[in-house]
Structure formats: structure tokens, C-alpha cells
Design an enzyme around this catalytic site. Sequence first.
Site, PDB file in Angstrom:
ATOM      1  CG  ASP A  16      -2.096   0.908   1.096  1.00 44.45           C
ATOM      2  OD1 ASP A  16      -2.324   1.414  -0.018  1.00 44.45           O
ATOM      3  OD2 ASP A  16      -2.790   1.134   2.095  1.00 44.45           O
ATOM      4  CG  ASN A  64      -7.661  -2.529  -5.569  1.00 42.57           C
ATOM      5  OD1 ASN A  64      -6.694  -3.282  -5.489  1.00 42.57           O
ATOM      6  ND2 ASN A  64      -7.886  -1.577  -4.653  1.00 42.57           N
TER       7      ASN A  64
HETATM    8  C1  FPP Z   1      -1.732   0.188  -3.355  1.00 45.83           C
HETATM    9  O1  FPP Z   1      -1.339   1.519  -3.490  1.00 45.83           O
HETATM   10  C2  FPP Z   1      -1.312  -0.594  -4.482  1.00 45.83           C
HETATM   11  C3  FPP Z   1      -2.124  -1.191  -5.390  1.00 45.83           C
HETATM   12  C4  FPP Z   1      -3.595  -1.161  -5.376  1.00 45.83           C
HETATM   13  C5  FPP Z   1      -1.593  -1.943  -6.514  1.00 45.83           C
HETATM   14  C6  FPP Z   1      -0.366  -2.745  -6.227  1.00 45.83           C
HETATM   15  C7  FPP Z   1       0.239  -3.024  -7.505  1.00 45.83           C
HETATM   16  C8  FPP Z   1       1.551  -2.926  -7.773  1.00 45.83           C
HETATM   17  C9  FPP Z   1       2.600  -2.644  -6.787  1.00 45.83           C
HETATM   18  C10 FPP Z   1       2.004  -3.090  -9.145  1.00 45.83           C
HETATM   19  C11 FPP Z   1       1.868  -4.395  -9.809  1.00 45.83           C
HETATM   20  C12 FPP Z   1       2.129  -5.644  -9.053  1.00 45.83           C
HETATM   21  C13 FPP Z   1       2.804  -6.740  -9.481  1.00 45.83           C
HETATM   22  C14 FPP Z   1       2.661  -8.004  -8.709  1.00 45.83           C
HETATM   23  C15 FPP Z   1       3.698  -6.753 -10.655  1.00 45.83           C
HETATM   24  P1  FPP Z   1      -2.485   2.615  -3.500  1.00 45.83           P
HETATM   25  O2  FPP Z   1      -2.762   2.971  -4.918  1.00 45.83           O
HETATM   26  O3  FPP Z   1      -3.664   2.112  -2.730  1.00 45.83           O
HETATM   27  O4  FPP Z   1      -1.783   3.779  -2.757  1.00 45.83           O
HETATM   28  P2  FPP Z   1      -2.476   4.882  -1.831  1.00 45.83           P
HETATM   29  O5  FPP Z   1      -3.100   4.141  -0.675  1.00 45.83           O
HETATM   30  O6  FPP Z   1      -1.333   5.726  -1.407  1.00 45.83           O
HETATM   31  O7  FPP Z   1      -3.470   5.583  -2.679  1.00 45.83           O
END
Ligand code: FPP
Length: 245
Positions: A16, A64
Site C-alpha cells: 500500500d 479495487n
Molecule cells: C496500493 O497503493 C497498491 C495497489 C492497489 C496496486 C499494487 C500493484 C503494484 C505494486 C504493481 C503491480 C504488481 C505486481 C505483482 C507486478 P495505492 O494505490 O492504494 O496507494 P495509496 O493508498 O497511497 O493511494
Amino acid sequence: MRDKLQLPRHVAIIMDGNGRWAKARKKPRFFGHKQGVKTVRRTVEYAAKIGIDSLTLYAFSSENWRRPEAEVKLLFELLSLSISEQLADLHKNNIKLNVIGDQAALPVRLTKKITRATELTQNNTGMQLNIALNYGAHWEIANAAKELALACVNGEMDANTIDENTLEAHLSTTGQAELDLMIRTGGEHRLSNFLLWQAAYAELYFTDTYWPDFNEAQLDDALAWFATRKRRFGKIDEQITARTG
Ligand code: FPP
């Protein structure tokens, strides 16, 4: 040298903070996800190198889908690209790839790629890498219940034999080491519908670090913290001491 006995066998990570990491740099959210992919690559390599048996990463939750459509689309494209770019290295490092979650709703192009990647690596004997995609623990447990119910209806199973073990056998991580350590980056202290069944006895580690900034040293910190935990599994201290000497 790291004490293998104290190393968790199965680690799960809620990655996250990509969006906030980008915002802090006045960049679009997608910039954070791209940086997050780099962290995924480093974390996977490091976990395999130090001898973790299973690593489960929460890449896209059932919830998501509520994000803006453009971000969802970009996330899927990024995932697809990551599989293409990283597959050869995963295979070379003897890593076995497994995708968990409800794949029915994913773009066909992505599921095709996933199928090819999981087939290529299925006989690898090193670390098991589980990518949770369109995953939610409630879905997983409901799905296991549905499969058991169908087995009963079809006469393959007697409903009276259903217990924790038979249900567990229908979860996406069946056959893998029990979850020992759950890490969440980005400062929130919740499990967000991730591996709720598997986390029953897991140690929970929360860090404020945003996922793009998470690195090998920080994983080492989490592992060192894990090594200091006394895992009782419902027993009392004396029983644990007697068992481990
Ligand atoms: C959370 O950050 C992250 C995600 C919803 C996506 C995670 C995906 C990746 C790291 C990239 C792809 C993964 C692989 C396995 C290649 P957020 O967007 O919720 O951040 P925030 O809470 O700061 O808004």
C-alpha cells in the site's frame, strides 16, 4: 548468518502507498504504481534468495474495481507488462508462479498471459510466488464453500465430513506453508479482506513506509521482528520451551 529456524516460511504483503508516494512527488498515481513494480521485482528476488518458501502479494483486490476506470485499466496493463518482462527471470530463478483470486472478471489478454506464465513455471521447485489478482478473502471462503456443496450434491462427499481441513483444501493456497508473517506498508493497520483464513495465526507487521520505498533492509527489519515473536499457537510458554528446548 540468518537463522533458518526463525525465518517465516510464508510471507504475505499488502503493498500500500503507491498513490501517496507519487502525490508526495507531485506525480500522477500511476507513477507510484510503476515504481511499485520495481519494488515487487526486488522483493521477489530477495525473498527467493534468502529462502522464503511462499510469498503472496496483494496486487489487485476485489474492491479495487471501485477505482477510476482509467486507473484500473492502467493497473492491468502494468501487470501484463510486468509478467512479460519478468517471466524469464522468474523462471531462471526457479520460482513457481501462481495467481490467486477470481480470474473470470479479468481481461482475457491478461488471463492468457497468466496461464502461459503459470504453465511455464509450474514444475519449478524454488519459491512459490502467489499474486493475488481480483482477490478477496470473503470470495475465496465462499468459493470453497460452494465447491464443497457441489461435491456433496454430486455425491462425491458426505456433508458430515466437512471440517476445517476439507475447507482449507479448497482455498487458493492449499498445499503451501502456513502463513507466518503478514506485512502491510503505507501506514494502515487492517487486513482489507486479504487471506483472512490463512492469517489466523500469522504475525502482523505494519510499517508507515510507502510501498515504492520498501526495500531489502526494511524486509530484513520485518524478518528480525518476526524472529523475536514467540509463536504459541494457543499453547502456554512452558509447552513452547519444552518443544524447542
Ligand atoms: C496500493 O497503493 C497498491 C495497489 C492497489 C496496486 C499494487 C500493484 C503494484 C505494486 C504493481 C503491480 C504488481 C505486481 C505483482 C507486478 P495505492 O494505490 O492504494 O496507494 P495509496 O493508498 O497511497 O493511494
